[in-house]
Write an enzyme that holds these catalytic residues in place. Structure first.
Site, PDB file in Angstrom:
ATOM      1  CE1 TYR A  26      -1.056  -1.799  -3.875  1.00 28.88           C
ATOM      2  CE2 TYR A  26      -1.375   0.546  -4.284  1.00 28.88           C
ATOM      3  CZ  TYR A  26      -1.732  -0.616  -3.618  1.00 28.88           C
ATOM      4  OH  TYR A  26      -2.766  -0.594  -2.718  1.00 28.88           O
ATOM      5  CE  LYS A  57      -4.238  -3.418  -4.793  1.00 28.74           C
ATOM      6  NZ  LYS A  57      -5.166  -4.434  -4.238  1.00 28.74           N
TER       7      LYS A  57
END
Length: 260
Positions: A161, A165
């Site tokens: 993640y 991101k």
């Protein structure tokens, strides 16, 4: 030039919100509709899509019921074609689809790493590529990508993640400089910690939640509508000279040092 009174008015603009049927995406879809846009919220979940479309229609806006899977280019292309067929244009693209996975770097299998990237970053690229021509034809195209605080600081236990991101910021900046000549503004929003149905259980009255609040100068979690208003701004003519940036909506979390 529009006056300050109505510069965020989105009347008759057509917005597509990928991942727009739940959580922050749904709040953004409704916020755009409240500001005058016709909104197409798309995700893989048909029932949630029906509910969101009904809410948009209740606001007096047009919508389109459609499913999309950002891991499949053909699915995104089909959504684009449906939007152009029904509306004749697409002025705003919001990329809000995303997922997370709690595994440390030493443990994560490549297939799990790839699965997170396929939605959070590659899926975003697919959507931007698919809607490039309609956004160019719009003359005032706007792309709003949903980034994260993890685009700036790493969160424990979510390596894929975090990396995906952080990649969202690089993609946003790159598209901004490549598409400026086409009058397409590309920006991102980095939301702070905002309880939704997905994460509410790990935030309310937990050690993790309390730690986040200690680090947040405003001493509260955010609300989905506070992200939606940022999206409306970036999708409007008020942001006509803003591109390649990330609007941080986090109650001061990232700038926080010692708070007491």
């Amino acid at each position: 030039m529009a006056s300050a009174k109505n510069i965020t008015d989105l009347s008759d603009r057509v917005a597509v919100v990928i991942g727009g049927t739940s959580g922050l995406g749904r709040a953004i879809a409704l916020g755009l509709a409240e500001s005058g846009a016709h909104v197409v919220p798309a995700s893989r979940r048909r029932a949630l899509g029906e509910e969101t479309c009904a809410a948009i229609e209740k606001l007096g806006r047009r919508t389109l019921r459609g499913e999309v899977d950002v891991t499949k280019r053909g699915s995104i292309d089909a959504l684009r074609d449906s939007v152009i067929k029904d509306f004749g244009r697409a002025d705003i693209l919001v990329n809000a689809a995303g997922r997370t996975l709690r595994k440390q770097a030493k443990d994560i299998p490549e297939e799990d790493w790839n699965a997170v990237f396929d939605i959070n970053l590659t899926g975003m690229l697919r959507a931007c590529q698919a809607f490039y021509e309609p956004l160019k034809s719009s003359g005032h195209g706007k792309v709003v990508n949903i980034a994260s605080l993890a685009s700036f600081v790493a969160w424990y236990d979510v390596v894929a993640y975090n990396a995906s991101k952080m990649g969202v910021l690089a993609l946003t900046q790159t598209l901004a400089i490549e598409w400026a000549k086409d009058n397409i503004n590309v920006n991102a929003i980095a939301p702070g910690v905002i309880p939704t149905d997905i994460n509410r259980g790990v935030l309310n009255d937990t050690e993790r939640g309390r730690e986040i609040l200690i680090r947040t100068p405003m001493k509260r979690f955010g609300r989905p509508e506070e992200v939606a208003t940022a999206a409306v701004f970036l999708a409007s003519d008020a942001a006509s000279f803003i591109t390649g940036t990330a609007m941080i909506v986090d109650g001061g979390y990232l700038c926080s040092g010692v708070n007491s």
